[in-house]
Design a protein around this motif. Structure first.
Motif, short mmCIF file in Angstrom:
data_model
loop_
_atom_site.label_atom_id
_atom_site.label_comp_id
_atom_site.label_asym_id
_atom_site.label_seq_id
_atom_site.Cartn_x
_atom_site.Cartn_y
_atom_site.Cartn_z
N UNK A 1 0.86 -1.13 -0.08
CA UNK A 1 -0.11 0.05 0.14
C UNK A 1 1.06 1.08 -0.10
N UNK A 2 1.88 0.93 0.82
CA UNK A 2 2.81 2.30 0.78
C UNK A 2 3.45 2.92 -0.82
N UNK A 3 3.51 1.80 -1.41
CA UNK A 3 4.08 1.99 -2.86
C UNK A 3 2.90 2.63 -3.80
N UNK A 4 1.76 1.90 -3.64
CA UNK A 4 0.47 2.42 -4.28
C UNK A 4 0.32 3.88 -3.83
N UNK A 5 0.35 4.20 -2.63
CA UNK A 5 0.35 5.60 -2.18
C UNK A 5 1.33 6.62 -2.83
N UNK A 6 2.56 6.00 -3.06
CA UNK A 6 3.63 6.91 -3.72
C UNK A 6 3.22 7.05 -5.25
#
Length: 462
Positions: free
Chosen positions: A394-399
């Protein structure tokens, strides 16, 4: 020269191309969690790429950028039958699209790779926390290759991805801003209650009044410059309805029932939300029709072409949210703002125990080698051996969404135009995105005030 090179040990330099967690290659840096170090490095990658995208918008680079493959003819290249792209006006924006396209693809790829990771013991943790040199090379190589993408309908299609992704990041940004408002108020109110210092009390009142004064001034200026007595009804609607909503949520924040459940809730949070909603309202009306739109900076008397306007305030807020999400650890109050799903959590890992374990491993692997003076020099300790501190995927999706948001911000949410007279035009869709975002912000903040009252059986942080 030797002293400068001595700042980076061989182990620290190895992290750039290896799977070890990066210690930022600086012996002066304080030790930090593995989860924090990795998030900072990804944030740095995002910020560096943003700077590169900003540079491509510089007027001085237009002649150079006109030589890139998708604009190789100099005066213009064919988009479709009968349509010509004005490269002199558009090449900077198209370069931003391509740079952000590659970075978005990188974060999406990383998100897919990290699906299902539960702890740093997973073999994929090395990809998440290391290989920084290779990651940067991959992004740089992708950016170079992106300039060979033929224009065709790339700009128009990618704009819609940018609008959807940018809107989704705005929702995440709203959550972070509401969390920041609650955290700020709780910290200052807590300090005042513990110390009974008048300084904290006057600080609370002063900042709250300042925020409301700026918001009121902004609304008045928007009415003056973005509305007309016989026109601009949509702008009047946005300004009026948001003003009414801001007054309503401010009143709700000091209701006795709210104060009973959330004693540290008050007008400071409401003032922060109000000033942000004022900014979103400004961004919305700044994308209205030309007759009601003096430009993004028109209220300051700055006359500039629409193509040279960049939302500096939006970029600053975006940068603060990216850094906030990278450095901030979720607290008890994060449950009510739903930001505990975005921010890192405290895994309960023991720093001294982990560092000692790592040092013992180093000493066994480097017997007879005392070149580092008996100290391992580690600056990063693994706090995710038992469980991850945040959802890596999810962190990479957010970025990825943050990349799309900054892409649209740098291009001012303009729409690629097929006409030969103007390359980019004001996008009515972006006006509604900003307006709806302001209403979502108010709704989210109102929910954080009313949730403890409506959901009595659920435990919320204080």
């Amino acid at each position: 020269m030797g002293a400068a090179l001595g700042l980076c040990s061989a182990a620290q330099l190895a992290c750039c191309c290896g799977s070890a967690a990066c210690s930022l290659c600086c012996s002066a840096c304080p030790s930090c969690r593995n989860s924090t170090s990795s998030r900072i490095m990804y944030a740095l990658m995002l910020l560096v790429t943003t700077v590169a995208a900003c540079i491509t918008l510089s007027p001085g680079l237009q002649d150079v950028l006109k030589k890139v493959p998708f604009c190789k003819n100099g005066s213009g290249s064919s988009l479709a039958s009968g349509l010509v792209l004005d490269c002199e006006k558009a090449v900077g924006y198209l370069a931003v699209y391509r740079i952000c396209f590659i970075l978005t693809c990188f974060f999406v790829l990383m998100s897919m790779i990290m699906i299902g990771v539960k702890s740093s013991r997973d073999p994929r943790s090395g990809i998440q926390n290391g290989f920084w040199g290779l990651k940067y090379l991959l992004v740089v190589g992708g950016v170079v290759g992106s300039f060979f993408i033929p224009e065709g309908t790339f700009g128009s299609v990618w704009m819609y991805f940018g609008m959807i992704g940018g809107f989704m990041f705005i929702i995440i940004q709203l959550i972070l801003i509401v969390d920041f408002a609650h955290s700020w108020a709780e910290a200052w109110v807590g300090n005042y209650e513990e110390t009974e210092s008048k300084g904290w009390y006057y600080g609370l009142i002063g900042v709250t009044l300042l925020n409301y004064c700026i918001s009121i001034t902004g609304i008045v200026l928007l009415f003056v410059f973005f509305t007309k007595s016989d026109d601009c009804d949509l702008n009047k609607f946005f300004l009026s309805i948001n003003l009414i909503f801001c007054v309503m949520v401010s009143a709700v924040s000091i209701l006795p029932a709210v104060q009973e459940k959330m004693p540290r809730s008050g007008l400071l949070q409401s003032s922060v939300v109000t000033i942000y909603v004022t900014y979103l309202t400004w961004s919305a009306v700044a994308n209205s029709k030309e007759e009601c739109n003096p430009g993004m900076w028109g209220i300051f008397g700055v006359k500039s072409s629409s193509h040279s306007n960049i939302d500096i305030i939006g970029l600053f807020i975006w940068m603060c949210c990216v850094l906030y999400s990278s450095l901030r650890t979720a607290s008890k109050s994060s449950k009510i703002t739903m930001s505990d799903n975005i921010l890192a959590k405290d895994t309960g890992a023991d720093k001294d125990k982990d560092l000692k374990s790592l040092d013992n491993k180093d000493s066994k692997n480097n017997k007879g080698n005392d070149s580092d003076g008996g100290e391992s020099g580690r600056k990063v300790w693994d706090n995710e051996e038992e469980t991850v501190a945040y959802n890596w995927s999810f962190f990479h999706i957010m970025f990825a969404l943050a990349t799309l948001y900054v892409m649209m911000t740098l291009t001012n949410w303009y729409k690629p135009n097929a006409s030969s007279l103007e390359t980019f035009t004001v996008n009515a869709g972006s006006m509604w995105i900003k307006a709806i975002s302001s209403w979502l912000c108010l709704a989210l903040y109102s929910w954080t005030l009313l949730a403890p009252i409506l959901l009595r059986d659920r435990e919320f942080g204080n």
